[in-house]
Design a protein around this motif. Structure first.
Motif, PDB file in Angstrom:
ATOM      1  N   ALA A 152      -1.394 -43.398 -20.443  1.00 47.14           N
ATOM      2  CA  ALA A 152      -2.723 -43.759 -20.156  1.00 47.14           C
ATOM      3  C   ALA A 152      -2.884 -44.585 -18.555  1.00 47.14           C
ATOM      4  CB  ALA A 152      -3.140 -45.144 -21.154  1.00 47.14           C
ATOM      5  N   GLY A 153      -1.735 -45.161 -18.310  1.00 48.42           N
ATOM      6  CA  GLY A 153      -1.967 -45.909 -17.015  1.00 48.42           C
ATOM      7  C   GLY A 153      -1.654 -44.921 -15.618  1.00 48.42           C
ATOM      8  N   ALA A 154      -1.520 -43.756 -16.101  1.00 49.27           N
ATOM      9  CA  ALA A 154      -1.116 -42.530 -14.960  1.00 49.27           C
ATOM     10  C   ALA A 154      -2.329 -42.657 -13.859  1.00 49.27           C
ATOM     11  CB  ALA A 154      -0.937 -41.449 -15.393  1.00 49.27           C
ATOM     12  N   ALA A 155      -2.002 -42.702 -12.643  1.00 47.35           N
ATOM     13  CA  ALA A 155      -2.997 -42.455 -11.627  1.00 47.35           C
ATOM     14  C   ALA A 155      -4.014 -43.412 -11.589  1.00 47.35           C
ATOM     15  CB  ALA A 155      -3.466 -40.919 -11.601  1.00 47.35           C
ATOM     16  N   GLY A 156      -3.905 -44.653 -11.825  1.00 49.56           N
ATOM     17  CA  GLY A 156      -4.829 -45.626 -11.602  1.00 49.56           C
ATOM     18  C   GLY A 156      -5.654 -45.687 -13.144  1.00 49.56           C
ATOM     19  N   GLY A 157      -4.981 -45.014 -14.284  1.00 47.30           N
ATOM     20  CA  GLY A 157      -5.683 -45.170 -15.483  1.00 47.30           C
ATOM     21  C   GLY A 157      -6.467 -43.780 -15.740  1.00 47.30           C
ATOM     22  N   ILE A 158      -6.680 -43.116 -14.826  1.00 42.96           N
ATOM     23  CA  ILE A 158      -7.215 -41.888 -15.005  1.00 42.96           C
ATOM     24  C   ILE A 158      -6.676 -41.080 -16.328  1.00 42.96           C
ATOM     25  CG2 ILE A 158      -6.090 -39.998 -13.761  1.00 42.96           C
ATOM     26  CD1 ILE A 158      -8.690 -39.065 -12.786  1.00 42.96           C
ATOM     27  N   GLY A 159      -5.489 -41.387 -16.481  1.00 43.98           N
ATOM     28  CA  GLY A 159      -4.791 -40.777 -17.545  1.00 43.98           C
ATOM     29  C   GLY A 159      -5.441 -41.199 -19.103  1.00 43.98           C
ATOM     30  N   TYR A 160      -6.046 -42.623 -18.768  1.00 45.47           N
ATOM     31  CA  TYR A 160      -6.853 -43.095 -20.025  1.00 45.47           C
ATOM     32  C   TYR A 160      -8.009 -42.363 -20.258  1.00 45.47           C
ATOM     33  CZ  TYR A 160      -9.463 -46.437 -22.953  1.00 45.47           C
ATOM     34  OH  TYR A 160     -10.249 -46.962 -23.864  1.00 45.47           O
ATOM     35  N   GLY A 161      -8.808 -41.953 -19.418  1.00 42.41           N
ATOM     36  CA  GLY A 161      -9.925 -41.412 -19.479  1.00 42.41           C
ATOM     37  C   GLY A 161      -9.840 -39.795 -19.821  1.00 42.41           C
ATOM     38  N   ALA A 162      -8.644 -39.294 -19.398  1.00 41.18           N
ATOM     39  CA  ALA A 162      -8.122 -37.955 -19.837  1.00 41.18           C
ATOM     40  C   ALA A 162      -7.851 -37.827 -21.434  1.00 41.18           C
ATOM     41  CB  ALA A 162      -7.031 -37.471 -19.117  1.00 41.18           C
ATOM     42  N   LEU A 163      -7.216 -38.892 -21.946  1.00 46.82           N
ATOM     43  CA  LEU A 163      -7.050 -39.207 -23.109  1.00 46.82           C
ATOM     44  C   LEU A 163      -8.279 -39.178 -24.069  1.00 46.82           C
ATOM     45  CD1 LEU A 163      -3.827 -41.400 -23.064  1.00 46.82           C
ATOM     46  CD2 LEU A 163      -3.997 -39.101 -23.742  1.00 46.82           C
ATOM     47  N   LEU A 164      -9.218 -39.870 -23.695  1.00 49.02           N
ATOM     48  CA  LEU A 164     -10.673 -39.902 -24.275  1.00 49.02           C
ATOM     49  C   LEU A 164     -11.300 -38.715 -24.249  1.00 49.02           C
ATOM     50  CD1 LEU A 164     -11.916 -43.055 -22.581  1.00 49.02           C
ATOM     51  CD2 LEU A 164     -11.393 -42.884 -25.093  1.00 49.02           C
ATOM     52  N   LEU A 165     -10.942 -37.807 -23.337  1.00 50.27           N
ATOM     53  CA  LEU A 165     -11.477 -36.452 -23.457  1.00 50.27           C
ATOM     54  C   LEU A 165     -10.634 -35.607 -24.406  1.00 50.27           C
ATOM     55  CD1 LEU A 165     -12.119 -35.895 -19.467  1.00 50.27           C
ATOM     56  CD2 LEU A 165     -13.862 -36.353 -21.132  1.00 50.27           C
ATOM     57  N   GLY A 166      -9.735 -36.135 -24.934  1.00 52.64           N
ATOM     58  CA  GLY A 166      -8.969 -35.230 -26.245  1.00 52.64           C
ATOM     59  C   GLY A 166      -7.951 -34.632 -25.340  1.00 52.64           C
ATOM     60  N   ALA A 167      -7.264 -34.926 -23.998  1.00 55.77           N
ATOM     61  CA  ALA A 167      -6.182 -34.484 -23.578  1.00 55.77           C
ATOM     62  C   ALA A 167      -4.734 -34.714 -24.245  1.00 55.77           C
ATOM     63  CB  ALA A 167      -6.050 -34.966 -22.082  1.00 55.77           C
ATOM     64  N   ARG A 168      -3.950 -33.746 -24.269  1.00 56.32           N
ATOM     65  CA  ARG A 168      -2.350 -33.919 -24.667  1.00 56.32           C
ATOM     66  C   ARG A 168      -1.687 -34.505 -23.678  1.00 56.32           C
ATOM     67  NH1 ARG A 168      -0.004 -29.579 -25.680  1.00 56.32           N
ATOM     68  NH2 ARG A 168      -1.446 -28.293 -24.718  1.00 56.32           N
ATOM     69  N   PHE A 169      -0.893 -35.541 -23.910  1.00 54.06           N
ATOM     70  CA  PHE A 169       0.070 -35.825 -22.579  1.00 54.06           C
ATOM     71  C   PHE A 169       1.404 -34.951 -22.838  1.00 54.06           C
ATOM     72  CE2 PHE A 169       3.689 -38.731 -21.305  1.00 54.06           C
ATOM     73  CZ  PHE A 169       3.176 -38.765 -20.056  1.00 54.06           C
ATOM     74  N   ARG A 170       1.655 -34.571 -21.633  1.00 57.64           N
ATOM     75  CA  ARG A 170       2.799 -33.762 -21.370  1.00 57.64           C
ATOM     76  C   ARG A 170       3.560 -34.133 -20.263  1.00 57.64           C
ATOM     77  NH1 ARG A 170       3.037 -27.414 -22.735  1.00 57.64           N
ATOM     78  NH2 ARG A 170       5.436 -28.192 -22.405  1.00 57.64           N
ATOM     79  N   PRO A 171       4.984 -34.358 -20.059  1.00 66.43           N
ATOM     80  CA  PRO A 171       5.661 -34.544 -18.827  1.00 66.43           C
ATOM     81  C   PRO A 171       5.338 -33.652 -17.560  1.00 66.43           C
ATOM     82  CG  PRO A 171       7.170 -35.030 -20.545  1.00 66.43           C
ATOM     83  CD  PRO A 171       5.976 -34.280 -21.238  1.00 66.43           C
TER      84      PRO A 171
END
Length: 382
Positions: free
Chosen positions: A255-274
């Motif tokens: 969620a905190g990746a790249a200044g929190g853009i990871g959080y925005g992506a998760l809200l869009l339904g993204a799956r997190f992978r290394p």
């Protein structure tokens, strides 16, 4: 003898960039040239890699993806030309192309006002191009806005008390009164969105985006506190709009990746992978690995961070699982032999072993890397 070796050995070069000196493509070119000084007919396959940060689109293009360019907003709102990569319905989008630190003027930082709006425009361009799978590489950002700018570019509305949009950047979220995600681009629901990152930080708190990465973007201690509070408020307002998942995602890895853009992506339904894991899949690393007898990986600095999700560690883990020998090239080596072996790297070759002067290593990285590669060939291939 060199001829027989060239016929029997096949080398795969799967290295990341030497940041500030060589791109991943240039690293592969220089290593290839050095190896062939010693073994002229050596079979070499180059697969430049990246872990989701800057250089990810270039790695995809080098692997055969088509480069697409689009005009989008930079982190301060100025128009920039950014690129994404596309092949057979899969797009590789790199947020740094639109919202990266390198998009800021030299010496200028904007921790409170830099926006990810252009990153959302890049995602929209990938949708326009017909992408059904989007690998969203995040890293190297100038921003700490929790992905609010990106979401706004995709149709979300973030309004203040008077009903006007809040100012861009993480600082503006302190005045957020209402968030409306109902008008997000409907195509997002039918694509597979993968968040590719090499960090697993939450959005806020001691290990969150402002505290850990804000200072790299010019944030003072006061700015860090303001950004952390603003992002916490942003989550609370989003909870009113989208429910408990707003809070759950804020604590999720990435969620905190790249200044929190990871959080925005998760809200869009993204799956997190290394990042390196998904990029190796996308780039076709497994079949290239199956053809190789020796793998050469690397990056600018082999250090403790390398062991935590960086490209060389991902390459080495996959190669070790396949029973292939791995050596690494780097500008600077800050790992002991035991740590290297634990990561699956049998030996590392730093530029400083050829040229002790670090400033010359940075300035003349290409020629020095060629000499280093020739040494690898002499040690392992003849």
């Amino acid at each position: 003898m060199a001829e027989a070796v060239g016929e029997s050995r096949r080398v795969l070069i799967a290295a990341d960039k030497f940041k500030g000196s060589l791109t991943a493509v240039q690293v592969a070119e220089r290593v290839t040239a050095g190896l062939r000084r010693v073994v002229p007919d050596l079979v070499v396959e180059a697969l430049p890699v990246a872990d989701g940060g800057d250089g990810t689109v270039a790695a995809a293009v080098a692997a055969g993806f088509e480069r697409r360019e689009v005009r989008v907003a930079g982190p301060l709102g100025e128009t920039v030309t950014a690129a994404f990569a596309l092949r057979e319905g899969t797009a590789v989008v790199e947020m740094a192309e639109a919202s990266g630190l390198h998009r800021l003027p030299a010496g200028v930082f904007a921790p409170l006002t830099a926006s990810t709006y252009g990153s959302g425009e890049l995602l929209r361009a990938a949708l326009d191009a017909g992408a059904r799978t989007i690998v969203f590489g995040v890293g190297g950002s100038a921003t700490t806005d929790g992905g609010a700018g990106m979401l706004a570019a995709l149709g979300a509305r973030f309004l203040g008390e008077g009903g006007a949009p809040v100012p861009p950047g993480g600082g503006g979220l302190a005045g957020l009164a209402r968030a409306d995600l109902s008008a997000l681009d409907p195509r997002l629901s039918s694509v597979s969105l993968v968040l590719a990152s090499d960090v697993d930080n939450p959005l806020t708190g001691p290990k969150g985006a402002p505290a850990v990465y804000g200072p790299q973007k010019g944030a003072s201690p006061e700015d860090v506190r303001a950004l952390d509070a603003a992002l916490g408020h942003y989550v609370a307002v989003l909870e009113d709009s989208v429910g408990a998942r707003a809070v759950e995602y804020a604590a999720a890895p990435g969620a905190g990746a790249a200044g929190g853009i990871g959080y925005g992506a998760l809200l869009l339904g993204a799956r997190f992978r290394p990042g390196i894991e998904i990029m190796l899949d996308v780039l076709g690393f497994a079949p290239a690995l199956s053809r190789a007898s020796l793998v050469i990986t690397g990056e600018g600095s082999l250090d403790e961070q390398t062991l935590h999700g960086k490209a060389p560690a991902g390459v080495a883990a996959a190669a070790r699982a396949a029973g292939k020998e791995v050596v690494a090239v780097c500008g600077r080596l800050a790992l002991e032999d035991r740590a290297l072996r634990s990561a699956g790297i049998s030996r590392a070759y730093p530029l400083t072993s050829v040229e002790p002067d670090v400033s010359r290593c940075i300035a003349d990285a290409g020629p020095i890397l060629e000499r280093l590669a020739a040494r690898i060939a002499e040690d392992l291939l003849v």
